[in-house]
Design a protein around this motif. Sequence first.
Motif, PDB file in Angstrom:
ATOM      1  N   SER A 109       0.822  -1.210   0.000  1.00 55.45           N
ATOM      2  CA  SER A 109       0.000   0.000   0.000  1.00 55.45           C
ATOM      3  C   SER A 109       0.859   1.265   0.000  1.00 55.45           C
ATOM      4  O   SER A 109       0.396   2.327  -0.399  1.00 55.45           O
ATOM      5  CB  SER A 109      -0.947   0.005   1.200  1.00 55.45           C
ATOM      6  N   SER A 110       2.127   1.142   0.403  1.00 53.56           N
ATOM      7  CA  SER A 110       3.032   2.296   0.373  1.00 53.56           C
ATOM      8  C   SER A 110       3.726   2.439  -0.983  1.00 53.56           C
ATOM      9  O   SER A 110       4.550   3.322  -1.163  1.00 53.56           O
ATOM     10  CB  SER A 110       4.067   2.194   1.487  1.00 53.56           C
ATOM     11  N   GLY A 111       3.396   1.561  -1.936  1.00 51.41           N
ATOM     12  CA  GLY A 111       3.941   1.669  -3.285  1.00 51.41           C
ATOM     13  C   GLY A 111       5.238   0.922  -3.527  1.00 51.41           C
ATOM     14  O   GLY A 111       5.796   0.988  -4.617  1.00 51.41           O
ATOM     15  N   VAL A 112       5.734   0.196  -2.537  1.00 54.29           N
ATOM     16  CA  VAL A 112       6.970  -0.572  -2.701  1.00 54.29           C
ATOM     17  C   VAL A 112       6.641  -1.905  -3.361  1.00 54.29           C
ATOM     18  O   VAL A 112       5.704  -2.595  -2.959  1.00 54.29           O
ATOM     19  CB  VAL A 112       7.659  -0.814  -1.343  1.00 54.29           C
ATOM     20  N   LYS A 113       7.405  -2.258  -4.393  1.00 59.25           N
ATOM     21  CA  LYS A 113       7.200  -3.541  -5.074  1.00 59.25           C
ATOM     22  C   LYS A 113       8.138  -4.581  -4.482  1.00 59.25           C
ATOM     23  O   LYS A 113       9.351  -4.377  -4.416  1.00 59.25           O
ATOM     24  CB  LYS A 113       7.438  -3.403  -6.570  1.00 59.25           C
ATOM     25  N   ILE A 114       7.543  -5.691  -4.049  1.00 57.14           N
ATOM     26  CA  ILE A 114       8.319  -6.816  -3.537  1.00 57.14           C
ATOM     27  C   ILE A 114       8.485  -7.783  -4.709  1.00 57.14           C
ATOM     28  O   ILE A 114       7.500  -8.341  -5.199  1.00 57.14           O
ATOM     29  CB  ILE A 114       7.590  -7.503  -2.364  1.00 57.14           C
ATOM     30  N   PRO A 115       9.719  -7.969  -5.186  1.00 54.79           N
ATOM     31  CA  PRO A 115       9.928  -8.838  -6.344  1.00 54.79           C
ATOM     32  C   PRO A 115       9.545 -10.295  -6.056  1.00 54.79           C
ATOM     33  O   PRO A 115       9.627 -10.759  -4.912  1.00 54.79           O
ATOM     34  CB  PRO A 115      11.436  -8.740  -6.609  1.00 54.79           C
ATOM     35  N   ALA A 116       9.136 -10.989  -7.084  1.00 50.73           N
ATOM     36  CA  ALA A 116       8.849 -12.424  -6.970  1.00 50.73           C
ATOM     37  C   ALA A 116      10.092 -13.135  -6.450  1.00 50.73           C
ATOM     38  O   ALA A 116      11.218 -12.761  -6.771  1.00 50.73           O
ATOM     39  CB  ALA A 116       8.448 -12.981  -8.333  1.00 50.73           C
ATOM     40  N   GLY A 117       9.890 -14.146  -5.629  1.00 53.03           N
ATOM     41  CA  GLY A 117      10.997 -14.945  -5.122  1.00 53.03           C
ATOM     42  C   GLY A 117      11.817 -14.292  -4.017  1.00 53.03           C
ATOM     43  O   GLY A 117      12.919 -14.746  -3.723  1.00 53.03           O
ATOM     44  N   SER A 118      11.277 -13.256  -3.378  1.00 57.97           N
ATOM     45  CA  SER A 118      12.039 -12.530  -2.351  1.00 57.97           C
ATOM     46  C   SER A 118      11.995 -13.210  -0.992  1.00 57.97           C
ATOM     47  O   SER A 118      10.943 -13.668  -0.548  1.00 57.97           O
ATOM     48  CB  SER A 118      11.491 -11.111  -2.179  1.00 57.97           C
ATOM     49  N   THR A 119      13.160 -13.247  -0.322  1.00 56.93           N
ATOM     50  CA  THR A 119      13.225 -13.594   1.091  1.00 56.93           C
ATOM     51  C   THR A 119      12.867 -12.327   1.852  1.00 56.93           C
ATOM     52  O   THR A 119      13.317 -11.234   1.509  1.00 56.93           O
ATOM     53  CB  THR A 119      14.645 -14.059   1.473  1.00 56.93           C
ATOM     54  N   LEU A 120      12.020 -12.479   2.879  1.00 57.87           N
ATOM     55  CA  LEU A 120      11.540 -11.323   3.640  1.00 57.87           C
ATOM     56  C   LEU A 120      12.101 -11.369   5.052  1.00 57.87           C
ATOM     57  O   LEU A 120      12.167 -12.425   5.666  1.00 57.87           O
ATOM     58  CB  LEU A 120      10.008 -11.338   3.695  1.00 57.87           C
ATOM     59  N   ARG A 121      12.488 -10.214   5.574  1.00 60.26           N
ATOM     60  CA  ARG A 121      12.997 -10.114   6.937  1.00 60.26           C
ATOM     61  C   ARG A 121      12.102  -9.151   7.709  1.00 60.26           C
ATOM     62  O   ARG A 121      11.851  -8.043   7.258  1.00 60.26           O
ATOM     63  CB  ARG A 121      14.431  -9.620   6.934  1.00 60.26           C
ATOM     64  N   TYR A 122      11.624  -9.621   8.852  1.00 62.26           N
ATOM     65  CA  TYR A 122      10.725  -8.816   9.671  1.00 62.26           C
ATOM     66  C   TYR A 122      11.309  -8.605  11.058  1.00 62.26           C
ATOM     67  O   TYR A 122      11.896  -9.514  11.626  1.00 62.26           O
ATOM     68  CB  TYR A 122       9.384  -9.542   9.869  1.00 62.26           C
ATOM     69  N   ASN A 123      11.109  -7.420  11.602  1.00 62.20           N
ATOM     70  CA  ASN A 123      11.301  -7.123  13.017  1.00 62.20           C
ATOM     71  C   ASN A 123       9.898  -6.796  13.508  1.00 62.20           C
ATOM     72  O   ASN A 123       9.322  -5.789  13.094  1.00 62.20           O
ATOM     73  CB  ASN A 123      12.228  -5.923  13.229  1.00 62.20           C
ATOM     74  N   VAL A 124       9.339  -7.670  14.329  1.00 63.87           N
ATOM     75  CA  VAL A 124       7.927  -7.531  14.680  1.00 63.87           C
ATOM     76  C   VAL A 124       7.724  -7.505  16.194  1.00 63.87           C
ATOM     77  O   VAL A 124       8.448  -8.163  16.940  1.00 63.87           O
ATOM     78  CB  VAL A 124       7.094  -8.668  14.026  1.00 63.87           C
ATOM     79  N   ARG A 125       6.755  -6.717  16.617  1.00 61.45           N
ATOM     80  CA  ARG A 125       6.328  -6.665  18.022  1.00 61.45           C
ATOM     81  C   ARG A 125       4.848  -7.020  18.041  1.00 61.45           C
ATOM     82  O   ARG A 125       4.052  -6.413  17.337  1.00 61.45           O
ATOM     83  CB  ARG A 125       6.542  -5.283  18.615  1.00 61.45           C
TER      84      ARG A 125
END
Length: 134
Positions: A109-125
């Motif tokens: 929703s912020s307009g950032v494109k996440i490419p196909a096949g991406s590893t994702l890293r989260y810092n979550v609370r």
Amino acid sequence: DVLPKIRDLRLGGGDAGCGILGRTSGQKGCGEPRRGDLVTIAFDGLLDDGTAFASQKRDISFVYGNRPNESAGISRGLLEGISTMTQGGVRQITVPADLGFGDKEVETSSGVKIPAGSTLRYNVRLKRVSVAPS
């Protein structure tokens, strides 16, 4: 970004796990989300190259167990990663592509494109777990 009492964990079934890796604070027990609970999280999401696709500027609340909200950057792997968190806990989660968004490109929703096949890293609370309104 220092987590208190950090311990490493592998989620998703025994030593092999499902490929989701994490570092966590807090203890297992009271406040873990269950299907149908209303959960509130704050998280930063990063791609391997350091590009941010989500930021903790605002809390996100949703009914746990529903489909992931791709436009908010919430993947299946993030949902699995928070499944064993407790309210107030903080966790660093690495999600492989197959539990992220797989072979499709996703635009947040912020307009950032996440490419196909991406590893994702989260810092979550995990800020809050409560009964969802009916």
